[in-house]
Scaffold this motif. Structure first.
Motif, PDB file in Angstrom:
ATOM      1  N   GLN A  38       0.828  -1.200   0.000  1.00  0.00           N
ATOM      2  CA  GLN A  38       0.000   0.000   0.000  1.00  0.00           C
ATOM      3  C   GLN A  38       0.869   1.261   0.000  1.00  0.00           C
ATOM      4  O   GLN A  38       0.610   2.203  -0.757  1.00  0.00           O
ATOM      5  N   GLN A  39       1.895   1.274   0.843  1.00  0.00           N
ATOM      6  CA  GLN A  39       2.783   2.424   0.927  1.00  0.00           C
ATOM      7  C   GLN A  39       3.490   2.665  -0.411  1.00  0.00           C
ATOM      8  O   GLN A  39       3.555   3.796  -0.893  1.00  0.00           O
ATOM      9  N   SER A  40       4.005   1.607  -1.003  1.00  0.00           N
ATOM     10  CA  SER A  40       4.757   1.744  -2.255  1.00  0.00           C
ATOM     11  C   SER A  40       3.865   2.216  -3.396  1.00  0.00           C
ATOM     12  O   SER A  40       4.265   3.046  -4.213  1.00  0.00           O
ATOM     13  N   TRP A  41       2.640   1.703  -3.455  1.00  0.00           N
ATOM     14  CA  TRP A  41       1.693   2.126  -4.491  1.00  0.00           C
ATOM     15  C   TRP A  41       1.393   3.617  -4.313  1.00  0.00           C
ATOM     16  O   TRP A  41       1.399   4.379  -5.269  1.00  0.00           O
ATOM     17  N   GLY A  42       1.157   4.021  -3.077  1.00  0.00           N
ATOM     18  CA  GLY A  42       0.853   5.424  -2.796  1.00  0.00           C
ATOM     19  C   GLY A  42       2.009   6.358  -3.134  1.00  0.00           C
ATOM     20  O   GLY A  42       1.789   7.495  -3.555  1.00  0.00           O
ATOM     21  N   LEU A  43       3.228   5.882  -2.960  1.00  0.00           N
ATOM     22  CA  LEU A  43       4.414   6.686  -3.264  1.00  0.00           C
ATOM     23  C   LEU A  43       4.792   6.638  -4.741  1.00  0.00           C
ATOM     24  O   LEU A  43       5.688   7.361  -5.174  1.00  0.00           O
ATOM     25  N   GLY A  44       4.137   5.757  -5.489  1.00  0.00           N
ATOM     26  CA  GLY A  44       4.431   5.651  -6.915  1.00  0.00           C
ATOM     27  C   GLY A  44       5.709   4.897  -7.223  1.00  0.00           C
ATOM     28  O   GLY A  44       6.322   5.111  -8.273  1.00  0.00           O
ATOM     29  N   LEU A  45       6.125   4.013  -6.312  1.00  0.00           N
ATOM     30  CA  LEU A  45       7.335   3.224  -6.562  1.00  0.00           C
ATOM     31  C   LEU A  45       7.078   2.200  -7.661  1.00  0.00           C
ATOM     32  O   LEU A  45       5.960   1.711  -7.813  1.00  0.00           O
ATOM     33  N   ASN A  46       8.125   1.859  -8.390  1.00  0.00           N
ATOM     34  CA  ASN A  46       7.972   0.838  -9.419  1.00  0.00           C
ATOM     35  C   ASN A  46       8.064  -0.557  -8.797  1.00  0.00           C
ATOM     36  O   ASN A  46       8.322  -0.702  -7.594  1.00  0.00           O
ATOM     37  N   ALA A  47       7.848  -1.558  -9.610  1.00  0.00           N
ATOM     38  CA  ALA A  47       7.804  -2.935  -9.112  1.00  0.00           C
ATOM     39  C   ALA A  47       9.131  -3.364  -8.493  1.00  0.00           C
ATOM     40  O   ALA A  47       9.153  -4.017  -7.446  1.00  0.00           O
ATOM     41  N   LYS A  48      10.234  -2.982  -9.113  1.00  0.00           N
ATOM     42  CA  LYS A  48      11.545  -3.384  -8.592  1.00  0.00           C
ATOM     43  C   LYS A  48      11.814  -2.729  -7.239  1.00  0.00           C
ATOM     44  O   LYS A  48      12.299  -3.385  -6.309  1.00  0.00           O
ATOM     45  N   GLN A  49      11.504  -1.449  -7.104  1.00  0.00           N
ATOM     46  CA  GLN A  49      11.698  -0.753  -5.831  1.00  0.00           C
ATOM     47  C   GLN A  49      10.839  -1.381  -4.738  1.00  0.00           C
ATOM     48  O   GLN A  49      11.280  -1.558  -3.605  1.00  0.00           O
ATOM     49  N   THR A  50       9.609  -1.705  -5.092  1.00  0.00           N
ATOM     50  CA  THR A  50       8.687  -2.305  -4.129  1.00  0.00           C
ATOM     51  C   THR A  50       9.153  -3.690  -3.719  1.00  0.00           C
ATOM     52  O   THR A  50       9.133  -4.044  -2.533  1.00  0.00           O
ATOM     53  N   ALA A  51       9.599  -4.490  -4.677  1.00  0.00           N
ATOM     54  CA  ALA A  51      10.092  -5.832  -4.373  1.00  0.00           C
ATOM     55  C   ALA A  51      11.283  -5.756  -3.426  1.00  0.00           C
ATOM     56  O   ALA A  51      11.393  -6.559  -2.491  1.00  0.00           O
ATOM     57  N   THR A  52      12.152  -4.788  -3.621  1.00  0.00           N
ATOM     58  CA  THR A  52      13.306  -4.609  -2.739  1.00  0.00           C
ATOM     59  C   THR A  52      12.863  -4.333  -1.311  1.00  0.00           C
ATOM     60  O   THR A  52      13.397  -4.912  -0.359  1.00  0.00           O
ATOM     61  N   LYS A  53      11.854  -3.466  -1.143  1.00  0.00           N
ATOM     62  CA  LYS A  53      11.326  -3.158   0.195  1.00  0.00           C
ATOM     63  C   LYS A  53      10.714  -4.404   0.829  1.00  0.00           C
ATOM     64  O   LYS A  53      10.918  -4.677   2.010  1.00  0.00           O
ATOM     65  N   ILE A  54       9.949  -5.156   0.045  1.00  0.00           N
ATOM     66  CA  ILE A  54       9.271  -6.338   0.567  1.00  0.00           C
ATOM     67  C   ILE A  54      10.274  -7.416   0.958  1.00  0.00           C
ATOM     68  O   ILE A  54      10.138  -8.048   2.008  1.00  0.00           O
ATOM     69  N   LEU A  55      11.287  -7.610   0.146  1.00  0.00           N
ATOM     70  CA  LEU A  55      12.307  -8.612   0.468  1.00  0.00           C
ATOM     71  C   LEU A  55      13.053  -8.224   1.733  1.00  0.00           C
ATOM     72  O   LEU A  55      13.331  -9.091   2.580  1.00  0.00           O
ATOM     73  N   ALA A  56      13.359  -6.961   1.900  1.00  0.00           N
ATOM     74  CA  ALA A  56      14.048  -6.505   3.116  1.00  0.00           C
ATOM     75  C   ALA A  56      13.162  -6.736   4.340  1.00  0.00           C
ATOM     76  O   ALA A  56      13.635  -7.190   5.381  1.00  0.00           O
ATOM     77  N   ALA A  57      11.887  -6.427   4.214  1.00  0.00           N
ATOM     78  CA  ALA A  57      10.949  -6.614   5.323  1.00  0.00           C
ATOM     79  C   ALA A  57      10.775  -8.088   5.660  1.00  0.00           C
ATOM     80  O   ALA A  57      10.741  -8.469   6.832  1.00  0.00           O
ATOM     81  N   ALA A  58      10.700  -8.923   4.643  1.00  0.00           N
ATOM     82  CA  ALA A  58      10.507 -10.364   4.856  1.00  0.00           C
ATOM     83  C   ALA A  58      11.729 -10.972   5.530  1.00  0.00           C
ATOM     84  O   ALA A  58      11.597 -11.851   6.386  1.00  0.00           O
ATOM     85  N   GLN A  59      12.909 -10.513   5.181  1.00  0.00           N
ATOM     86  CA  GLN A  59      14.134 -11.044   5.780  1.00  0.00           C
ATOM     87  C   GLN A  59      14.304 -10.555   7.212  1.00  0.00           C
ATOM     88  O   GLN A  59      14.946 -11.224   8.019  1.00  0.00           O
ATOM     89  N   ALA A  60      13.696  -9.429   7.550  1.00  0.00           N
ATOM     90  CA  ALA A  60      13.796  -8.881   8.905  1.00  0.00           C
ATOM     91  C   ALA A  60      12.876  -9.605   9.879  1.00  0.00           C
ATOM     92  O   ALA A  60      13.060  -9.508  11.079  1.00  0.00           O
ATOM     93  N   GLU A  61      11.905 -10.322   9.365  1.00  0.00           N
ATOM     94  CA  GLU A  61      10.939 -11.011  10.238  1.00  0.00           C
ATOM     95  C   GLU A  61      11.517 -12.261  10.847  1.00  0.00           C
ATOM     96  O   GLU A  61      12.328 -12.933  10.312  1.00  0.00           O
TER      97      GLU A  61
END
Length: 61
Positions: A38-61
């Motif tokens: 939701q945050q990435s869509w709202g900020l207008g990030l592209n798919a690659k930028q969003t995937a990077t954020k999601i992968l970082a978050a998933a690895q932090a869990e």
């Protein structure tokens, strides 16, 4: 700008490639991070930028 479902599918593909997993497994990883989607869509990030954020978050869990 792509439609949300097209962008979401592109994010899933980026995650699948990064993790070398199936589309359905990557979909599960993406689905577990609704805040970042939701945050990435709202900020207008592209798919690659969003995937990077999601992968970082998933690895932090």
């Amino acid at each position: 700008m792509p439609k949300y479902f097209e962008w979401e599918d592109a994010v899933i593909e980026q995650v699948a490639e990064a993790l070398d997993v199936s589309h359905s497994d990557a979909s599960g990883v993406v689905g577990a991070q609704p805040f970042y989607m939701q945050q990435s869509w709202g900020l207008g990030l592209n798919a690659k930028q969003t995937a990077t954020k999601i992968l970082a978050a998933a690895q932090a869990e």
